[in-house]
Design a protein around this motif. Structure first.
Motif, PDB file in Angstrom:
ATOM      1  N   ALA A  20       0.795  -1.024   0.094  1.00 10.38           N
ATOM      2  CA  ALA A  20      -0.102   0.070  -0.176  1.00 10.38           C
ATOM      3  C   ALA A  20       0.701   1.220  -0.062  1.00 10.38           C
ATOM      4  O   ALA A  20       1.824   1.123   0.687  1.00 10.38           O
ATOM      5  CB  ALA A  20      -0.819   0.105   1.185  1.00 10.38           C
ATOM      6  N   SER A  21       0.540   2.337  -0.570  1.00  9.99           N
ATOM      7  CA  SER A  21       1.201   3.494  -0.763  1.00  9.99           C
ATOM      8  C   SER A  21       0.536   4.705  -0.843  1.00  9.99           C
ATOM      9  O   SER A  21      -1.030   4.559  -1.403  1.00  9.99           O
ATOM     10  CB  SER A  21       2.377   3.336  -1.997  1.00  9.99           C
ATOM     11  OG  SER A  21       1.398   3.381  -3.161  1.00  9.99           O
ATOM     12  N   GLY A  22       0.940   5.922  -0.353  1.00  9.19           N
ATOM     13  CA  GLY A  22       0.241   6.863  -0.503  1.00  9.19           C
ATOM     14  C   GLY A  22       0.898   8.326  -0.142  1.00  9.19           C
ATOM     15  O   GLY A  22       2.344   8.012  -0.149  1.00  9.19           O
ATOM     16  N   THR A  23       0.277   9.267  -0.009  1.00  6.83           N
ATOM     17  CA  THR A  23       0.948  10.765   0.297  1.00  6.83           C
ATOM     18  C   THR A  23       0.368  11.463   1.333  1.00  6.83           C
ATOM     19  O   THR A  23      -0.988  11.365   1.110  1.00  6.83           O
ATOM     20  CB  THR A  23       1.012  11.470  -1.144  1.00  6.83           C
ATOM     21  OG1 THR A  23       1.526  10.623  -2.071  1.00  6.83           O
ATOM     22  CG2 THR A  23       1.699  12.784  -1.064  1.00  6.83           C
ATOM     23  N   LEU A  24       0.945  12.324   2.016  1.00  8.77           N
ATOM     24  CA  LEU A  24       0.398  13.097   2.928  1.00  8.77           C
ATOM     25  C   LEU A  24       1.290  14.377   2.637  1.00  8.77           C
ATOM     26  O   LEU A  24       2.237  14.710   2.139  1.00  8.77           O
ATOM     27  CB  LEU A  24       0.776  12.915   4.503  1.00  8.77           C
ATOM     28  CG  LEU A  24       0.029  11.626   4.845  1.00  8.77           C
ATOM     29  CD1 LEU A  24       0.524  11.112   6.170  1.00  8.77           C
ATOM     30  CD2 LEU A  24      -1.466  11.709   5.145  1.00  8.77           C
ATOM     31  N   SER A  25       0.796  15.740   2.963  1.00  7.84           N
ATOM     32  CA  SER A  25       1.368  16.962   2.698  1.00  7.84           C
ATOM     33  C   SER A  25       0.974  18.158   3.510  1.00  7.84           C
ATOM     34  O   SER A  25      -0.187  17.981   3.986  1.00  7.84           O
ATOM     35  CB  SER A  25       1.133  17.169   0.993  1.00  7.84           C
ATOM     36  OG  SER A  25      -0.015  17.607   0.837  1.00  7.84           O
ATOM     37  N   ALA A  26       1.942  19.129   3.672  1.00  2.00           N
ATOM     38  CA  ALA A  26       1.555  20.289   4.245  1.00  2.00           C
ATOM     39  C   ALA A  26       2.301  21.265   3.760  1.00  2.00           C
ATOM     40  O   ALA A  26       3.353  21.497   3.764  1.00  2.00           O
ATOM     41  CB  ALA A  26       2.350  19.888   5.809  1.00  2.00           C
ATOM     42  N   PRO A  27       1.504  22.512   3.551  1.00  4.91           N
ATOM     43  CA  PRO A  27       1.971  23.816   2.820  1.00  4.91           C
ATOM     44  C   PRO A  27       2.325  24.527   4.216  1.00  4.91           C
ATOM     45  O   PRO A  27       1.436  24.874   4.972  1.00  4.91           O
ATOM     46  CB  PRO A  27       0.500  24.210   2.224  1.00  4.91           C
ATOM     47  CG  PRO A  27      -0.500  23.628   2.951  1.00  4.91           C
ATOM     48  CD  PRO A  27      -0.072  22.094   3.457  1.00  4.91           C
ATOM     49  N   LEU A  28       3.779  24.828   3.901  1.00  6.16           N
ATOM     50  CA  LEU A  28       4.242  25.568   4.968  1.00  6.16           C
ATOM     51  C   LEU A  28       4.967  26.867   4.836  1.00  6.16           C
ATOM     52  O   LEU A  28       5.614  26.962   3.694  1.00  6.16           O
ATOM     53  CB  LEU A  28       4.832  24.816   5.968  1.00  6.16           C
ATOM     54  CG  LEU A  28       4.646  23.304   6.616  1.00  6.16           C
ATOM     55  CD1 LEU A  28       5.556  22.304   6.899  1.00  6.16           C
ATOM     56  CD2 LEU A  28       3.440  23.535   7.728  1.00  6.16           C
ATOM     57  N   SER A  29       5.060  27.753   5.573  1.00  5.63           N
ATOM     58  CA  SER A  29       5.811  28.860   5.458  1.00  5.63           C
ATOM     59  C   SER A  29       7.190  28.491   5.800  1.00  5.63           C
ATOM     60  O   SER A  29       7.551  27.551   6.800  1.00  5.63           O
ATOM     61  CB  SER A  29       5.526  30.099   6.186  1.00  5.63           C
ATOM     62  OG  SER A  29       4.385  30.480   5.826  1.00  5.63           O
ATOM     63  N   PRO A  30       8.408  29.124   5.261  1.00  2.00           N
ATOM     64  CA  PRO A  30       9.750  28.561   5.591  1.00  2.00           C
ATOM     65  C   PRO A  30       9.872  28.742   6.924  1.00  2.00           C
ATOM     66  O   PRO A  30       9.448  29.824   7.733  1.00  2.00           O
ATOM     67  CB  PRO A  30      10.813  29.723   4.675  1.00  2.00           C
ATOM     68  CG  PRO A  30       9.829  29.890   3.566  1.00  2.00           C
ATOM     69  CD  PRO A  30       8.415  29.933   4.236  1.00  2.00           C
ATOM     70  N   GLY A  31      10.831  27.962   7.621  1.00  2.00           N
ATOM     71  CA  GLY A  31      11.002  27.879   8.982  1.00  2.00           C
ATOM     72  C   GLY A  31      11.162  26.462   9.588  1.00  2.00           C
ATOM     73  O   GLY A  31      11.229  25.664   8.937  1.00  2.00           O
ATOM     74  N   HIS A  32      11.340  26.646  10.973  1.00  2.00           N
ATOM     75  CA  HIS A  32      11.638  25.286  11.688  1.00  2.00           C
ATOM     76  C   HIS A  32      10.393  24.785  12.213  1.00  2.00           C
ATOM     77  O   HIS A  32       9.517  25.278  12.661  1.00  2.00           O
ATOM     78  CB  HIS A  32      12.571  25.490  13.009  1.00  2.00           C
ATOM     79  CG  HIS A  32      13.943  26.019  12.529  1.00  2.00           C
ATOM     80  ND1 HIS A  32      14.781  24.841  12.407  1.00  2.00           N
ATOM     81  CD2 HIS A  32      14.458  27.075  12.555  1.00  2.00           C
ATOM     82  CE1 HIS A  32      15.880  25.682  11.964  1.00  2.00           C
ATOM     83  NE2 HIS A  32      15.745  26.804  12.013  1.00  2.00           N
TER      84      HIS A  32
END
Length: 454
Positions: free
Chosen positions: A133-145
């Motif tokens: 099984a395979s998939g993707t998660l994502s997070a749109p983020l501003s640059p930083g830690h």
């Protein structure tokens, strides 16, 4: 973040740690059966000044618990499906670095969840390391830690399994001076299927590398180089260059960006036209590479530091257990070489022994122009099969039984017949085109002894 990855050296995949240990074949079988999962985080261009932190993952079926599909169910299963499983993976990303106690901050920056119901047609597929099984998660983020955690639940588990919290720095790709390298399994026009095995590529297969080129210079010459690498606990260094090629104009995608596909097999799309980045998509001849660790670089003529650099290594999903250790691999030649020849191969230091071992199999390779030796793989695959198939309570080492030895030498019989005399022991007859083997049961636990050939 791999749960089980081996440092694989040279053509045969011997790990440095196992070369230094005294292990037996049975231990290697147990190790080779350890389920594998891959989880990797990659950085991609985002929108509105943000950067995308994406997680791509692959869970092999032998890691996933499956159940028999009940007669009365609402699973919407395919007509030929027999087993099913449910799986859910979610991530939460928090702002800032971890504190001394590794606790996350209270400010959640992004959440995402992936879930699916899996089906297999038979029990063998539920145990397969090549079905997954395979998939993707994502997070749109501003640059930083940031720091993040992944949570996994299978078959309606109440308590999720948590990964270790990790820190990540999300850069501003518009100002970042070095590029990223993403491994690509296959290409269909502008759709790029991700390799999705962390920093691994399939042994004996060609692949692609997608490379972002910061501050691309049309007048400059760029080269892609692959160096064999030496790994240690302290660092990874280049040993020697094995592949080098100039970037061609057809490899370059100017005024472009990439977007991750959130459905189906993890993949990227190249989007061209009025976009701020330059990418190169380069074919890498992995089918000519030995099973070893490597460093891939993009260099610019006249510039000392590489434009982009990344480590990768080969991965053989169903590598026979014997090939994890040189001592065991050589010892298991005993079924097809004389005692004298076995002693000759096994003499000398590790480097000399490995050289003679490789030369032995290279002389028998049916496809010498490729790095994958089908005959060697089949031989050691038979040993693994014999170990499992012909072992018993009294003799768990099935490859050392009479039936195991015949199977290793001649493969599966064309015809197999079991006879049950009214008086006497059970007989099993294996028929091959030019010979027949007769085995007699020695116990009621599946042990058979060779009693005749014809």
């Amino acid at each position: 973040m791999s749960k089980r990855l081996l440092t694989i050296l040279l053509l045969l995949g011997f790990s440095t740690s196992l070369l230094a240990q005294r292990v037996n074949y049975r231990q290697l079988v147990m190790q080779s059966q350890t389920p594998t999962i891959f989880i990797e985080d990659i950085i991609l261009p985002g929108e509105d000044g943000k950067t995308t932190l994406a997680f791509i993952f692959r869970f092999n079926n032998d890691f996933i618990p499956f159940k028999k599909i009940p007669l009365n169910n609402n699973l919407n299963a395919p007509t030929d499906a027999e087993f099913y499983s449910t799986i859910r993976l979610n991530t939460e990303v928090f702002e800032g670095k971890l504190n001394r106690r590794n606790d996350p901050s209270s400010n959640s920056a992004s959440r995402d969840v992936w879930k699916d119901t899996l089906f297999t047609n038979n029990f063998e597929q539920t145990q397969s390391p090549t079905n997954y099984a395979s998939g993707t998660l994502s997070a749109p983020l501003s640059p930083g830690h940031y720091n993040f955690i992944l949570q996994l639940a299978m078959m309606q588990e109440i308590n999720e399994r948590n990964t270790r919290r990790r820190e990540v720095y999300v850069p501003d790709l518009a100002t970042k001076k070095t590029g990223e390298i993403i491994l690509i399994k296959d290409r269909q026009d502008d759709n790029l299927e991700l390799m999705n095995m962390e920093r691994n590529v399939l042994f004996g297969k060609d692949f692609y590398a997608l490379i972002r080129i910061p501050e691309y210079d049309n007048s400059a010459s760029y080269s892609v180089k692959v160096d064999k690498a030496k790994t240690s606990r302290k660092d990874t260094t280049s040993i020697n260059n094995i592949h080098s090629a100039k970037l061609a104009s057809g490899d370059i995608f100017q005024n472009s960006t990439v977007r991750i596909n959130k459905s189906g097999t993890p993949s990227l799309n190249i989007i061209q036209g009025d976009q701020p980045y330059t990418y190169a998509l380069v074919s890498i001849p992995g089918s000519t590479f030995e099973n070893a660790p490597y460093i891939l670089k993009l260099t610019k003529d006249g510039q000392n530091e590489p434009v982009a650099e990344s480590f990768f290594r080969s991965y053989w999903p169903e590598m026979p257990a014997s090939l994890y250790n040189l001592d065991v691999a050589i010892n298991n030649l005993k079924y097809i070489v004389s005692e004298k020849e076995l002693k000759q191969i096994d003499s000398g230091n590790n480097r000399e022994r490995e050289k003679k071992f490789r030369e032995f199999w290279e002389s028998k390779d049916p496809t010498p122009k490729t790095v994958y030796n089908e005959l060697m793989a089949e031989y050691y695959r038979r040993i693994d099969f014999a170990y499992k198939e012909f072992g018993s309570q009294e003799n768990p080492m099935g490859h050392e039984s009479d039936q195991g030895e015949v199977y290793i030498k001649f493969g599966p019989p064309n015809e197999k017949e079991r006879r049950f005399p009214e008086s006497g022991k059970t007989i099993e007859v294996w028929k091959y085109p030019n010979r027949t083997f007769v085995f007699e049961a020695t116990s009621g636990f599946g042990d058979f002894m060779l009693v005749g050939t014809r």
